[in-house]
Write a protein that holds these residues in place. Structure first.
Motif, PDB file in Angstrom:
ATOM      1  N   GLY A 115       0.820  -1.207   0.000  1.00 17.31           N
ATOM      2  CA  GLY A 115       0.000   0.000   0.000  1.00 17.31           C
ATOM      3  C   GLY A 115       0.851   1.252   0.000  1.00 17.31           C
ATOM      4  O   GLY A 115       0.599   2.187  -0.772  1.00 17.31           O
ATOM      5  N   VAL A 139      -4.079  -3.097  -6.740  1.00 15.35           N
ATOM      6  CA  VAL A 139      -5.230  -2.366  -6.194  1.00 15.35           C
ATOM      7  C   VAL A 139      -6.234  -3.346  -5.583  1.00 15.35           C
ATOM      8  O   VAL A 139      -6.758  -3.098  -4.487  1.00 15.35           O
ATOM      9  N   ASP A 140      -6.471  -4.471  -6.254  1.00 12.94           N
ATOM     10  CA  ASP A 140      -7.397  -5.484  -5.721  1.00 12.94           C
ATOM     11  C   ASP A 140      -6.921  -6.025  -4.377  1.00 12.94           C
ATOM     12  O   ASP A 140      -7.730  -6.371  -3.518  1.00 12.94           O
ATOM     13  N   ALA A 143      -6.947  -2.712  -1.600  1.00 13.91           N
ATOM     14  CA  ALA A 143      -8.223  -2.067  -1.266  1.00 13.91           C
ATOM     15  C   ALA A 143      -8.854  -2.663  -0.007  1.00 13.91           C
ATOM     16  O   ALA A 143      -9.100  -1.934   0.964  1.00 13.91           O
ATOM     17  N   ALA A 147      -8.611  -0.999   3.860  1.00 11.29           N
ATOM     18  CA  ALA A 147      -9.905  -0.725   4.501  1.00 11.29           C
ATOM     19  C   ALA A 147      -9.924  -1.338   5.899  1.00 11.29           C
ATOM     20  O   ALA A 147     -10.412  -0.719   6.852  1.00 11.29           O
ATOM     21  N   PRO A 171     -11.628   2.011  -8.405  1.00  3.24           N
ATOM     22  CA  PRO A 171     -11.141   1.333  -7.203  1.00  3.24           C
ATOM     23  C   PRO A 171      -9.912   2.023  -6.590  1.00  3.24           C
ATOM     24  O   PRO A 171      -9.810   2.124  -5.377  1.00  3.24           O
ATOM     25  N   PHE A 172      -8.993   2.519  -7.434  1.00  2.17           N
ATOM     26  CA  PHE A 172      -7.812   3.178  -6.872  1.00  2.17           C
ATOM     27  C   PHE A 172      -8.167   4.530  -6.271  1.00  2.17           C
ATOM     28  O   PHE A 172      -7.624   4.907  -5.224  1.00  2.17           O
ATOM     29  N   ARG A 174     -10.842   5.152  -4.777  1.00  2.00           N
ATOM     30  CA  ARG A 174     -11.423   4.783  -3.473  1.00  2.00           C
ATOM     31  C   ARG A 174     -10.323   4.483  -2.449  1.00  2.00           C
ATOM     32  O   ARG A 174     -10.441   4.829  -1.283  1.00  2.00           O
ATOM     33  N   VAL A 175      -9.263   3.821  -2.895  1.00  2.00           N
ATOM     34  CA  VAL A 175      -8.118   3.546  -2.010  1.00  2.00           C
ATOM     35  C   VAL A 175      -7.502   4.872  -1.551  1.00  2.00           C
ATOM     36  O   VAL A 175      -7.247   5.067  -0.355  1.00  2.00           O
ATOM     37  N   LEU A 178      -9.720   6.569   0.910  1.00  2.00           N
ATOM     38  CA  LEU A 178      -9.704   5.851   2.184  1.00  2.00           C
ATOM     39  C   LEU A 178      -8.547   6.312   3.064  1.00  2.00           C
ATOM     40  O   LEU A 178      -8.668   6.408   4.279  1.00  2.00           O
ATOM     41  N   THR A 179      -7.420   6.644   2.433  1.00  2.00           N
ATOM     42  CA  THR A 179      -6.238   7.082   3.188  1.00  2.00           C
ATOM     43  C   THR A 179      -6.296   8.565   3.552  1.00  2.00           C
ATOM     44  O   THR A 179      -5.392   9.075   4.190  1.00  2.00           O
TER      45      THR A 179
END
Length: 190
Positions: A115, A139-140, A143, A147, A171-172, A174-175, A178-179
């Motif tokens: 990460g 990324v998969d 993620a 989380a 998706p990225f 969202r990552v 999230l941070t």
């Protein structure tokens, strides 16, 4: 499920051109990590890579003082350090048991550095006007891992509060959100 070493190899493959593409004139530029300029973020990332190489080998890591890694042929050194990271996580048993003094499952520790390498490569790319597209398998992997780590990471001050993103965000993105990052972050223009 891919091995952490395979994922780290892909992540390093994405990070290397970004680091090699950083012009010395950009070292004092701001990054999406408010506490780091480009030079400090490179030094932080090198420290992370070196420490997580040690953790893969069940050695202690020193996250105290961050030495300036932007000295000598620092771009080549970054390549050498990421290669050592991949090699350490490819060693038999690296993903088994717990890693280092953290007491976390080894795969979780591997996901942490995966990460960091991926998100900080994006940070550096954004700060220096470069393109960065992370590996989809990476990324998969990160993620759901990030989380799960997010509440503790926020308590420790490593993640900011989640940044709001639209329903159709990648998706990225969202990552990143999230941070605590704004996936649309751009350096301010003087």
């Amino acid at each position: 499920m891919k091995k952490i070493s395979e994922l780290l190899d892909a992540a390093a493959g994405g990070a290397l051109p970004v680091v090699r593409g950083i012009d010395d004139s950009r070292l004092e530029d701001p990054t999406p990590c408010a506490e780091y300029d480009v030079r400090a973020l490179i030094s932080h990332l090198v420290q992370v890579v070196v420490n997580f190489t040690a953790l893969a080998a069940r050695k202690d890591a020193d996250f105290g003082e961050t030495p300036d890694a932007v000295v000598g042929d620092w771009r080549r050194r970054f390549g050498e350090e990421t290669a050592a990271l991949v090699e350490a996580w490819a060693a038999p048993g690296a993903e088994e048991g717990t890693a280092g003094s953290m007491g976390f499952p080894a795969r979780t520790v591997g996901q942490m550095v995966l990460g960091d390498l991926t998100v900080h490569a994006w940070d550096l790319a954004r700060a220096t006007g470069q393109e960065f597209v992370p590996d989809a398998d990476v990324v998969d992997e990160i993620a759901p891992a990030l989380a799960g780590m997010a509440p503790r990471a926020r308590e420790a001050g490593m993640f900011g509060e989640p940044f709001p993103v639209p329903d159709g965000a990648s998706p990225f993105a969202r990552v990143l959100a999230l941070t605590g990052r704004d996936p649309g972050w751009q350096p301010s223009r003087a």
